[in-house]
Design an enzyme around this catalytic site. Sequence first.
Site, PDB file in Angstrom:
ATOM      1  N   GLU A   1       0.488  -1.139   0.186  1.00 14.06           N
ATOM      2  CA  GLU A   1       0.323   0.115   0.455  1.00 14.06           C
ATOM      3  C   GLU A   1       0.631   1.599  -0.010  1.00 14.06           C
ATOM      4  O   GLU A   1       0.079   2.675  -0.149  1.00 14.06           O
ATOM      5  CB  GLU A   1      -1.157  -0.073   0.911  1.00 14.06           C
ATOM      6  CG  GLU A   1      -1.927  -1.325   0.794  1.00 14.06           C
ATOM      7  CD  GLU A   1      -2.846  -1.120   2.186  1.00 14.06           C
ATOM      8  OE1 GLU A   1      -2.280  -0.611   3.683  1.00 14.06           O
ATOM      9  OE2 GLU A   1      -3.686  -2.072   2.198  1.00 14.06           O
TER      10      GLU A   1
ATOM     11  N   GLU B   1       7.729 -21.774   7.308  1.00 13.07           N
ATOM     12  CA  GLU B   1       8.586 -21.318   7.945  1.00 13.07           C
ATOM     13  C   GLU B   1       9.250 -21.372   9.648  1.00 13.07           C
ATOM     14  O   GLU B   1      10.142 -21.242  10.316  1.00 13.07           O
ATOM     15  CB  GLU B   1       6.781 -20.929   9.265  1.00 13.07           C
ATOM     16  CG  GLU B   1       6.263 -22.150  10.092  1.00 13.07           C
ATOM     17  CD  GLU B   1       5.219 -21.609  11.216  1.00 13.07           C
ATOM     18  OE1 GLU B   1       5.434 -21.743  12.336  1.00 13.07           O
ATOM     19  OE2 GLU B   1       3.876 -21.254  10.527  1.00 13.07           O
TER      20      GLU B   1
END
Length: 274
Positions: free
Chosen positions: A81, A112
């Site tokens: 953004e 992960e």
Amino acid sequence: MDYKKITETPSNYDGLEHMDTNAILVNMNKEDKKIADAVEKMIPQISKLVDELSKKFQNGGRLFYIGAGTSGRLGILDASEIPPTFGMPHERVVGLIAGGDSAIRKAVENAEDDTVQAWLDLKEHNINTTDVVVGIAASGTTPYVIGGLKDAKKNGILTACITNNPGSPIAKVADIPIEVNVGPEFVTGSTRMKSGTSQKLVLNMISTALMIKIGRVKGNKMVNMQLTNDKLVDRGTRYIAEGLGVDYIEAERLLKKYGSVKKALDAEADNTIQ
């Protein structure tokens, strides 16, 4: 383990399946109301990070977010953004997720748990000491994130973290730990809920404050936003009209002439001074 893993403690509510819809929503809302207060306690640490980031950015530095699962996705969301909102090149704020881009939509098994991959991912971007790495992990134990922060520190890079378990391993590794204790989740262990919301709030604060500090906002306006659709062109035109005290038609002309709100405001201000 020498700390309490708050994100795994039992919910303050039980028998969720027996609650009616209104009770579920009311109780979720009660828990959500605690989040902003928990974030508020971390403002001194967030402020420290923003001040360090602004110094690095003035010297061409970049901000990297690393995370897995929800935490990784939130980092990518915040990074994505920045260009449309503040007109910054996409490579200045970068979000990396365990498992790569495919993990944005679908979980990648065991990604992960890799302690070395984050540093390999960062090296693909030629990371250096002008940059900052922020690890995001609600649990505070994600190997991908901890490994990345450790390797970054070894290479002289400033590190920070956002976690929801105070005293967790990631907080001990990071130079600037941001430890947001939101308490147990409404659904036990579901850190996409309060923990994820707190992370989003902190990320908003970090990136927005940083963009303000480095001059990407004027007054209270997003003067560097990318004018990629009619809504944003209209918003930009109104910003110019308000900023210069001209009518909408003149503001529209100036926006077309200069191509951005900031350039229009700066150029016309210079003309007025002259």
